[in-house]
Structure formats: structure tokens, C-alpha cells
Design an enzyme around this catalytic site. Structure first.
Site, PDB file in Angstrom:
ATOM      1  N   TYR A 205     -11.315   7.212  25.503  1.00  0.00           N
ATOM      2  CA  TYR A 205     -12.416   6.589  26.240  1.00  0.00           C
ATOM      3  C   TYR A 205     -11.942   5.260  26.816  1.00  0.00           C
ATOM      4  O   TYR A 205     -11.083   4.592  26.234  1.00  0.00           O
ATOM      5  CB  TYR A 205     -13.619   6.359  25.324  1.00  0.00           C
ATOM      6  CG  TYR A 205     -14.347   7.632  24.940  1.00  0.00           C
ATOM      7  CD1 TYR A 205     -15.541   7.981  25.561  1.00  0.00           C
ATOM      8  CD2 TYR A 205     -13.846   8.475  23.955  1.00  0.00           C
ATOM      9  CE1 TYR A 205     -16.221   9.143  25.203  1.00  0.00           C
ATOM     10  CE2 TYR A 205     -14.513   9.637  23.592  1.00  0.00           C
ATOM     11  CZ  TYR A 205     -15.707   9.968  24.223  1.00  0.00           C
ATOM     12  OH  TYR A 205     -16.371  11.121  23.862  1.00  0.00           O
ATOM     13  N   GLU A 206     -12.531   4.859  27.946  1.00  0.00           N
ATOM     14  CA  GLU A 206     -12.046   3.654  28.609  1.00  0.00           C
ATOM     15  C   GLU A 206     -12.328   2.388  27.809  1.00  0.00           C
ATOM     16  O   GLU A 206     -11.783   1.338  28.105  1.00  0.00           O
ATOM     17  CB  GLU A 206     -12.628   3.544  30.021  1.00  0.00           C
ATOM     18  CG  GLU A 206     -14.124   3.338  30.065  1.00  0.00           C
ATOM     19  CD  GLU A 206     -14.690   3.518  31.470  1.00  0.00           C
ATOM     20  OE1 GLU A 206     -13.982   4.017  32.356  1.00  0.00           O
ATOM     21  OE2 GLU A 206     -15.858   3.145  31.673  1.00  0.00           O
ATOM     22  N   SER A 207     -13.156   2.490  26.779  1.00  0.00           N
ATOM     23  CA  SER A 207     -13.376   1.357  25.880  1.00  0.00           C
ATOM     24  C   SER A 207     -12.145   1.097  25.010  1.00  0.00           C
ATOM     25  O   SER A 207     -12.134   0.141  24.239  1.00  0.00           O
ATOM     26  CB  SER A 207     -14.598   1.605  25.005  1.00  0.00           C
ATOM     27  OG  SER A 207     -14.499   2.850  24.358  1.00  0.00           O
ATOM     28  N   GLY A 208     -11.117   1.937  25.107  1.00  0.00           N
ATOM     29  CA  GLY A 208      -9.867   1.662  24.414  1.00  0.00           C
ATOM     30  C   GLY A 208      -9.645   2.458  23.147  1.00  0.00           C
ATOM     31  O   GLY A 208      -8.757   2.147  22.363  1.00  0.00           O
TER      32      GLY A 208
ATOM     33  N   ILE B 180     -19.905   4.717  25.932  1.00  0.00           N
ATOM     34  CA  ILE B 180     -18.455   4.811  25.782  1.00  0.00           C
ATOM     35  C   ILE B 180     -17.898   3.833  24.772  1.00  0.00           C
ATOM     36  O   ILE B 180     -16.740   3.897  24.440  1.00  0.00           O
ATOM     37  CB  ILE B 180     -17.742   4.562  27.127  1.00  0.00           C
ATOM     38  CG1 ILE B 180     -18.307   3.290  27.755  1.00  0.00           C
ATOM     39  CG2 ILE B 180     -17.857   5.742  28.043  1.00  0.00           C
ATOM     40  CD1 ILE B 180     -17.455   2.763  28.859  1.00  0.00           C
TER      41      ILE B 180
END
Lengths: 284, 258
Positions: B60-63, B76
Site C-alpha cells: 500500500y502507498e502508506s508504506g 490505505i
């Protein structure tokens, strides 16, 4: 000399009308208490920077503190649109709002360049999109070694960076963990910084993953639940009911204004606002 | 063992979103590294991981890297994503080190508008300065679509969403078609599939134009044409989507968050 003070003092000392202010926290540790204090102190003409302007910036924009928004995604996550943001863009209400719009990758490179003391950063991005037509902060650049064309993005160096963290120690060093977002870069890119924390401790929790030394943090203020309605890993969960309720509160100008009056202008600090909505709060 | 004996596809009842999610999940291969957006992509990736593709890697783009949530997260950045992840990295790192160099197999996106070459608009409907509808904006999509080896797109099909010309190009798919995406620099291969509530489209191997290759059960070519803002190409060997099985529906409802 300590950097530990009240949030009211921290905002009064560090945020000036017209400043560029970056408030970060990627779904986690969003500095809502600091946002409320900026509204309470009636700051004006701010250039607000944030990758994901969600409910916190809907409140600031609707309250009329912002002249420009620098961002990459604006919505109420899992719920829908930001009505105050949309009304500012569509109808210039309560005032016009300039936009400097990017992708997440571009914004994160802009912060990293700012934190690194560089005038710009590079990435493989933006190509073929209309994003570059509406901002002066993205330009093509050739790699001096290979000739490859890349996107250059100008550095972000806010006047003030604002984040929320789980802990500070008694020296004013700051520590946080969980989803890390872009908070470290936002603080290191900014000339001044404000960090609200859940608690001030003698020793950091071993889960702490990122530490910001006290000498890069202008002000630390203890504000328990200061990230509500977002969450603080290990302290409290996201208040999804608040995010859903915000859709109705923000839809109507008058309902919104009454909410700001009741919850921010007529309270002395964030804890009074939290006391009003206590039933929706849930411990981890 | 007496499991797996009650597969009765005809008995399965499902919504359009559930069908889209299941068709999307089937497209993921075991071991794929998937960069996931919230909504149907996230649900589909979690469904695949809990059914036919247990080794699919969710990012996920949250890392959060290789996260294994039991329920599909609402956002996310939910805490469970961090708690169940193999690693949690910063947002600059997830885009610079993990997405940009081409380590991602599948980028999985939605959109408000799409054109015949799979380019996407998630920014405005109408004029940019005075939009009819202001949408959230780019988020991670431009670089996810650029760097992933292939992208999968999921959105409802209508004459308003499948348009002749995008009001704003937020994210590039096959650019202007006919291989023109390759002129955009080092990049992945672009949209491989578009899954809608009516059927499935794939790009033509020569022109890159999205072509209807499959219709969902009960849907017609006429419906698909009417829900497309350009003259829709239909594959010669147009097929019917395999309906969701009871097993798939039950698994989907277990992973769904609501």
C-alpha cells in the site's frame, strides 16, 4: 532552553499570517489539534501544504485561513468528497483557493529535496499527464550522465512543519512509529516546526522507529488524542464515525460555521472539543 | 476430506461490485507483487491472497510491504496494515525505492473517467479552473501506472465514465495508442485489463485500443456499446465471464470490511 510548551504558545510563536505551513501525517498521526489551534488563533493567508488534504484541511479551508493549497490527493478517505474544499475551488467560498497540484511521488520528492537542502529533486513521473500544465513546479530535465529525460520538481521548504507523534522525551526529542508517512521529511524541510505528542516520557518506547532530535524541533506540546479523529498507533483507533459525520457537517455552510464556533472558537483547547464528542471515542 | 463439493455457480447471488471484485481477483497470479489502492482493488487483492494466490504480495502507498490484513482495510493507512506488514517504510521510500525502479508487477487502479487507450482522469469533470465536479486528484496513480509492469483498471462503465476525450489526463495508460506509450521513457507495459460492471476489456495488441473481450452473465453487447462514449470495438471471439462461484462469494464476504 526547552522547546516544550503549550500548543497555544507553539502556534502563536511559530505560525504567522502568510506563512507556508505543511501539516503531515499519512492517514495516521494527523495533527488535528494543531489545525484547530491555527483556526482558533485566526491565522490568515496561509499557503497550506499536505499530500492528502483530508478532513483537517477541509476545516482549515472552510474556516478561511488558506489562500493556496499544495497537494496530491484531496478527499475524505473511505467517505467521499471534501465539501469545504470543493466549495472553495468551485465558488471561491469563503475565499478563492489557488491550487498547486502534484502526484504523491512528486510531493514526496519535493519534501525530500527540501529536507536535503537541494533546490529540486528528480523522479520518473508526471510524463504524459496534464499535471504539468497547471503548475510551475515541475519541469523536464535531462540526466547529465545518460541523457534520459526525467521530471524535476522544486523543493518544498515550508515556513512551518506540523506533525503529531506518540512520544517526546523530557529534552524535547520526538519519537514515533507505525505508518511513518512523510513526517520526517516535512519537519526537516521546514524552517520551524511544531510537534504535538500523546505523552512526554523519560525513555522512548522500544517501538519508536523515527526520532527527531530536539534541535530540529521548534516546539513540542503535549496534546493527548491530538490526532483524533485519525489514530495514534498504540494509543487509539481511527474514529470512522467522525469521518462519516463530517460529510453532513461540512455539506452546509451554516452547519459547518456553527460547528467551528462550537468546537473551536468557543473552546479554549482541544481537550474541551474532545469532551463534547467523548461518546464516539474508542480506546485501542 | 469432503470439502469443495457444493460449487453451484447458478445459485450464487451477487452484486455488480462483488462481480467486479471477483473478476479482478482472478486476474492476480500467485506471487504477484501488487501495489494496491483502496476500494475494489484492495478488496480484490485481499480476496486473491485468501483464495487462489496465497503468496501474492500486497503493498500500500502508506508504506506497508507484504501486509496481510484479515479484513479489507477502510483506508490505505489503517493500523492493521502496519501491524501485519513484513516491513513499514516511509512514503518517500515506497515510491522511490519500491515503485519507481520497476519492482511492482501489478498496479491496481480505479478512475472517474477513462478513454479508449486506458488513460485516466481522477482530477476534474469540466474545465480545470471552473470544474463541474472537483475530484480528489492524482494521489499515487500517475507513477503507479507508469512504473508497474502491468496495470489493472476497475470502474463502472457508462457514457459519462467511458469518454471520447478526458477532461483532464491525470494518469497515462496507453497514451495515444499504437505503442506510443513507449515514447514516455522507461516504463511498464500499461493497462492489461479493464474490468467493469458490464464486462471485460483488453487492449488490442496493435492499436492498444480497449476492446470488449468478455460480457458478464446477463449483459449484452448493446448495453456495453451504449455505456461507451466512443465506437466500442468488440472482439471476434467475445466470451461470457465465468459467473462467481459460491466459494468465491463466501470468501469475498469474509474479507470485506463492511
Amino acid at each position: 532552553m526547552t522547546n516544550i510548551m503549550t500548543l497555544s504558545e507553539a502556534v502563536a510563536q511559530n505560525v504567522n499570517d502568510g506563512d507556508t505551513v505543511a501539516m503531515e501525517g499519512f492517514t495516521h498521526l494527523i495533527p488535528f489539534a494543531a489545525g484547530h489551534e491555527i483556526i482558533r488563533q485566526q491565522k490568515r493567508d496561509l499557503r497550506l501544504v499536505r499530500m492528502t488534504p483530508d478532513v483537517i484541511y477541509d476545516q482549515l479551508i472552510g474556516a478561511g485561513v488558506a489562500r493556496e493549497l499544495v497537494f496530491s490527493w484531496g478527499g475524505n478517505p473511505g467517505v467521499g468528497s471534501l465539501h469545504r474544499f470543493r466549495e472553495a475551488v468551485d465558488l471561491a467560498y469563503p475565499r478563492s483557493l489557488e491550487l498547486d497540484e502534484h502526484s504523491h511521488a512528486g510531493m514526496s520528492v519535493r519534501y525530500s529535496a527540501g529536507a536535503s537542502g537541494l533546490p529540486f529533486g528528480t523522479l520518473r513521473g508526471y510524463v504524459g499527464t496534464d499535471l504539468t500544465k497547471y503548475t510551475d513546479n515541475v519541469r523536464p530535465i535531462s540526466c547529465p550522465f545518460t541523457g534520459e529525460s526525467l521530471a524535476a520538481v522544486s523543493a518544498l521548504n515550508p515556513d512551518v512543519g506540523v506533525i503529531h507523534a506518540q512520544q517526546a522525551d523530557r529534552h524535547g526529542n520526538v519519537g514515533f512509529w507505525g505508518i511513518l508517512g512523510v513526517q520526517k521529511e516535512a519537519i526537516l524541510a521546514s524552517r520551524r516546526s511544531i510537534v504535538t505528542v500523546e505523552e512526554i516520557v523519560d525513555e522512548f518506547d522500544p517501538r519508536v522507529r523515527v526520532v527527531l532530535p530536539h534541535w530540529v524541533v521548534s516546539a513540542v506540546a503535549m496534546v493527548p488524542r491530538g490526532a483524533h479523529p485519525s489514530y495514534a498507533h498504540g494509543f487509539y483507533d481511527r474514529d470512522n464515525a467522525y469521518y462519516r459525520a463530517w460529510d453532513e457537517i461540512s455539506r452546509d455552510r451554516d452547519v459547518f460555521s456553527a460547528w467551528i464556533e462550537t468546537h473551536i472558537m468557543n473552546t479554549s483547547d482541544f481537550s474541551e472539543h474532545l469532551a463534547m464528542i467523548e461518546p464516539t471515542l474508542a480506546e485501542v | 476430506m469432503v470439502t469443495e463439493i457444493i460449487e453451484t455457480p447458478a445459485a450464487a447471488q451477487y452484486t455488480a461490485d462483488e462481480l467486479m471484485t471477483i473478476v479482478a481477483a482472478r486476474e492476480l497470479n500467485n506471487g504477484d507483487v501488487v501495489f494496491v489502492g483502496i476500494g475494489i482493488p484492495s478488496t480484490a487483492a485481499n480476496l486473491a491472497r485468501q483464495t487462489h494466490a496465497p503468496d501474492v504480495v500486497l503493498i500500500y502507498e502508506s508504506g506497508t510491504i507484504d501486509t496481510k490484513p484479515t479484513k479489507t482495510p477502510l483506508s490505505i493507512g489503517d493500523g492493521e496494515l502496519a501491524e501485519t506488514a513484513l516491513a513499514v517504510v516511509s512514503v518517500p521510500e515506497i515510491f522511490a525505492y519500491w515503485l519507481q525502479p520497476g519492482r511492482i508487477d501489478v498496479g491496481f487502479l480505479g478512475a472517474a473517467q477513462l478513454d479508449r487507450h486506458g488513460n485516466l482522469n481522477t482530477t476534474v469533470i469540466g474545465d480545470y479552473a471552473h470544474p463541474k465536479v472537483r475530484l480528489p486528484g492524482a494521489g499515487g496513480a500517475p507513477e503507479i501506472a507508469l512504473a508497474s509492469k502491468r496495470t489493472m483498471l476497475v470502474l463502472r462503465q457508462s457514457a459519462r465514465s467511458f469518454v471520447e476525450k478526458l477532461d483532464y489526463v491525470t494518469t497515462v495508460g496507453h497514451h495515444e495508442g499504437h505503442g506510443s506509450r513507449a515514447t514516455l521513457g522507461r516504463a511498464g507495459n500499461g493497462p492489461a485489463i479493464v474490468i467493469t460492471d458490464i464486462g471485460v476489456l483488453r487492449p488490442d495488441p496493435v492499436t492498444d485500443e480497449l476492446t470488449l473481450v468478455s460480457l458478464h452473465p446477463g449483459r449484452t453487447v448493446e448495453e456495453a456499446v451504449a455505456a461507451t462514449g466512443w465506437p466500442l470495438k468488440i472482439a471476434d471471439d467475445l466470451s461470457e465471464t465465468t459467473p462467481p462461484t459460491v466459494t468465491e462469494i463466501e470468501a469475498l464476504r469474509r474479507v470485506s470490511s463492511t
